[in-house]
Design a protein around this motif. Structure first.
Motif, PDB file in Angstrom:
ATOM      1  N   TYR A  86     -92.738   8.568  26.835  1.00 18.05           N
ATOM      2  CA  TYR A  86     -93.363   9.609  27.636  1.00 18.05           C
ATOM      3  C   TYR A  86     -92.804   9.540  29.048  1.00 18.05           C
ATOM      4  O   TYR A  86     -92.291   8.507  29.485  1.00 18.05           O
ATOM      5  CB  TYR A  86     -94.889   9.479  27.642  1.00 18.05           C
ATOM      6  CG  TYR A  86     -95.403   8.217  28.281  1.00 18.05           C
ATOM      7  CD1 TYR A  86     -95.833   8.198  29.597  1.00 18.05           C
ATOM      8  CD2 TYR A  86     -95.449   7.020  27.569  1.00 18.05           C
ATOM      9  CE1 TYR A  86     -96.294   7.033  30.187  1.00 18.05           C
ATOM     10  CE2 TYR A  86     -95.921   5.859  28.142  1.00 18.05           C
ATOM     11  CZ  TYR A  86     -96.336   5.869  29.450  1.00 18.05           C
ATOM     12  OH  TYR A  86     -96.790   4.723  30.032  1.00 18.05           O
ATOM     13  N   ASP A  92     -95.612  18.587  34.603  1.00 23.18           N
ATOM     14  CA  ASP A  92     -95.931  18.422  33.190  1.00 23.18           C
ATOM     15  C   ASP A  92     -95.661  16.997  32.721  1.00 23.18           C
ATOM     16  O   ASP A  92     -95.087  16.193  33.435  1.00 23.18           O
ATOM     17  CB  ASP A  92     -95.148  19.418  32.328  1.00 23.18           C
ATOM     18  CG  ASP A  92     -93.658  19.419  32.638  1.00 23.18           C
ATOM     19  OD1 ASP A  92     -93.106  18.366  33.002  1.00 23.18           O
ATOM     20  OD2 ASP A  92     -93.037  20.491  32.508  1.00 23.18           O
ATOM     21  N   ARG A  96     -92.065  12.137  23.732  1.00 19.56           N
ATOM     22  CA  ARG A  96     -90.924  12.125  22.826  1.00 19.56           C
ATOM     23  C   ARG A  96     -91.214  11.200  21.654  1.00 19.56           C
ATOM     24  O   ARG A  96     -91.804  10.145  21.817  1.00 19.56           O
ATOM     25  CB  ARG A  96     -89.699  11.606  23.576  1.00 19.56           C
ATOM     26  CG  ARG A  96     -88.442  11.593  22.773  1.00 19.56           C
ATOM     27  CD  ARG A  96     -87.330  10.919  23.586  1.00 19.56           C
ATOM     28  NE  ARG A  96     -86.033  11.174  23.053  1.00 19.56           N
ATOM     29  CZ  ARG A  96     -85.530  10.590  21.978  1.00 19.56           C
ATOM     30  NH1 ARG A  96     -86.241   9.714  21.324  1.00 19.56           N
ATOM     31  NH2 ARG A  96     -84.324  10.875  21.548  1.00 19.56           N
ATOM     32  N   ARG A 103     -88.494  15.004  18.391  1.00 17.44           N
ATOM     33  CA  ARG A 103     -89.350  16.040  18.967  1.00 17.44           C
ATOM     34  C   ARG A 103     -89.714  15.653  20.388  1.00 17.44           C
ATOM     35  O   ARG A 103     -90.071  14.508  20.656  1.00 17.44           O
ATOM     36  CB  ARG A 103     -90.617  16.160  18.120  1.00 17.44           C
ATOM     37  CG  ARG A 103     -91.588  17.166  18.630  1.00 17.44           C
ATOM     38  CD  ARG A 103     -92.801  17.242  17.738  1.00 17.44           C
ATOM     39  NE  ARG A 103     -93.690  18.279  18.255  1.00 17.44           N
ATOM     40  CZ  ARG A 103     -94.937  18.404  17.906  1.00 17.44           C
ATOM     41  NH1 ARG A 103     -95.469  17.569  17.043  1.00 17.44           N
ATOM     42  NH2 ARG A 103     -95.675  19.349  18.403  1.00 17.44           N
ATOM     43  N   THR A 104     -89.596  16.611  21.280  1.00 15.23           N
ATOM     44  CA  THR A 104     -90.068  16.428  22.650  1.00 15.23           C
ATOM     45  C   THR A 104     -91.113  17.489  22.923  1.00 15.23           C
ATOM     46  O   THR A 104     -90.864  18.681  22.767  1.00 15.23           O
ATOM     47  CB  THR A 104     -88.910  16.547  23.667  1.00 15.23           C
ATOM     48  OG1 THR A 104     -87.955  15.528  23.400  1.00 15.23           O
ATOM     49  CG2 THR A 104     -89.419  16.386  25.081  1.00 15.23           C
ATOM     50  N   LEU A 105     -92.289  17.047  23.319  1.00 12.78           N
ATOM     51  CA  LEU A 105     -93.409  17.934  23.586  1.00 12.78           C
ATOM     52  C   LEU A 105     -93.638  17.969  25.090  1.00 12.78           C
ATOM     53  O   LEU A 105     -93.692  16.926  25.739  1.00 12.78           O
ATOM     54  CB  LEU A 105     -94.653  17.407  22.861  1.00 12.78           C
ATOM     55  CG  LEU A 105     -95.925  18.194  22.961  1.00 12.78           C
ATOM     56  CD1 LEU A 105     -95.759  19.548  22.281  1.00 12.78           C
ATOM     57  CD2 LEU A 105     -97.041  17.427  22.295  1.00 12.78           C
ATOM     58  N   VAL A 107     -96.275  19.117  27.951  1.00 13.39           N
ATOM     59  CA  VAL A 107     -97.660  19.528  28.182  1.00 13.39           C
ATOM     60  C   VAL A 107     -97.835  19.785  29.682  1.00 13.39           C
ATOM     61  O   VAL A 107     -97.843  18.841  30.471  1.00 13.39           O
ATOM     62  CB  VAL A 107     -98.664  18.449  27.706  1.00 13.39           C
ATOM     63  CG1 VAL A 107    -100.087  18.914  27.920  1.00 13.39           C
ATOM     64  CG2 VAL A 107     -98.412  18.077  26.262  1.00 13.39           C
ATOM     65  N   THR A 140    -101.719  21.958  19.356  1.00 13.31           N
ATOM     66  CA  THR A 140    -101.028  20.940  20.137  1.00 13.31           C
ATOM     67  C   THR A 140    -101.461  19.558  19.669  1.00 13.31           C
ATOM     68  O   THR A 140    -102.639  19.231  19.672  1.00 13.31           O
ATOM     69  CB  THR A 140    -101.341  21.088  21.637  1.00 13.31           C
ATOM     70  OG1 THR A 140    -100.951  22.388  22.044  1.00 13.31           O
ATOM     71  CG2 THR A 140    -100.591  20.056  22.457  1.00 13.31           C
ATOM     72  N   ASN A 141    -100.494  18.755  19.242  1.00 15.06           N
ATOM     73  CA  ASN A 141    -100.766  17.385  18.816  1.00 15.06           C
ATOM     74  C   ASN A 141    -100.140  16.453  19.839  1.00 15.06           C
ATOM     75  O   ASN A 141     -99.150  15.797  19.567  1.00 15.06           O
ATOM     76  CB  ASN A 141    -100.197  17.140  17.419  1.00 15.06           C
ATOM     77  CG  ASN A 141    -100.526  15.758  16.909  1.00 15.06           C
ATOM     78  OD1 ASN A 141    -101.438  15.112  17.395  1.00 15.06           O
ATOM     79  ND2 ASN A 141     -99.771  15.294  15.938  1.00 15.06           N
ATOM     80  N   ALA A 142    -100.691  16.440  21.032  1.00 12.14           N
ATOM     81  CA  ALA A 142    -100.140  15.641  22.111  1.00 12.14           C
ATOM     82  C   ALA A 142    -100.896  14.328  22.197  1.00 12.14           C
ATOM     83  O   ALA A 142    -102.037  14.295  22.643  1.00 12.14           O
ATOM     84  CB  ALA A 142    -100.220  16.401  23.429  1.00 12.14           C
TER      85      ALA A 142
END
Length: 170
Positions: A86, A92, A96, A103-105, A107, A140-142
């Motif tokens: 992270y 934001d 990762r 995948r990179t999110l 938020v 969102t699955n953060a």
């Protein structure tokens, strides 16, 4: 091989605790024992003579195949944990994960509704926690698993403060 979409330039990724491997291994062991035991029921029934119509080769092949797949997962667990990271930016939070399918999110702080910390029994014993970010989007699955408890508490407070500051401007 790093791609700019997954690893934006100038980002320093913070990694989760290596102790999180233990949490994942405990989950792996429990799941493997349960699934292989269930798949061994036809083998026991066939060898005991109670289920003669079931082919012996299939009764052996199913638990063996599942065991091989479980061993492959065992090999991947340490690499999967090392791939979780992270990064806090000004506007934001980046999260990762992934080895094969990366995948990179992103938020945005202004979209966060609340920040939640969860701790399971194995995590508690190792002094770890899982930070979950809840946004307006239900999809969102953060989450950042495997954080040391002190880092999780710090991150929760900081993300909550940043979220409040961004919401105040709306």
């Amino acid at each position: 091989m790093h791609t700019e979409a997954i690893d934006p330039p100038g980002i320093t990724w913070l990694r989760v605790s290596p102790k999180y491997v233990t949490v994942r291994l405990v989950g792996w062991a429990v799941a493997t024992v349960v699934v292989v035991a269930l798949l061994c029921v036809p083998l026991v029934l066939t060898l005991g003579g109670w289920w003669t119509a079931y082919p012996l080769w299939l009764a052996v092949a199913l638990p063996a195949a599942m065991l091989v797949l479980s061993l492959w997962r065992l090999v991947l667990i340490p690499r999967q944990v090392r791939a979780i990271g992270y990064a806090e930016r000004e506007d934001d939070l980046l999260i990762r994960r992934g080895i094969f399918f990366q995948r990179t999110l992103v938020v945005p702080y202004g979209r966060m509704q609340y920040v939640d910390i969860g701790v399971g029994p194995v995590e508690r014993g190792l002094g770890l926690c899982t930070l979950k970010l809840h946004t307006a989007s239900a999809g969102t699955n953060a989450e950042i698993p495997g954080l040391p408890a002190a880092e999780g508490a710090r991150l929760r407070e900081q993300l909550s403060a940043r979220g409040e500051a961004r919401l105040a401007g709306l």
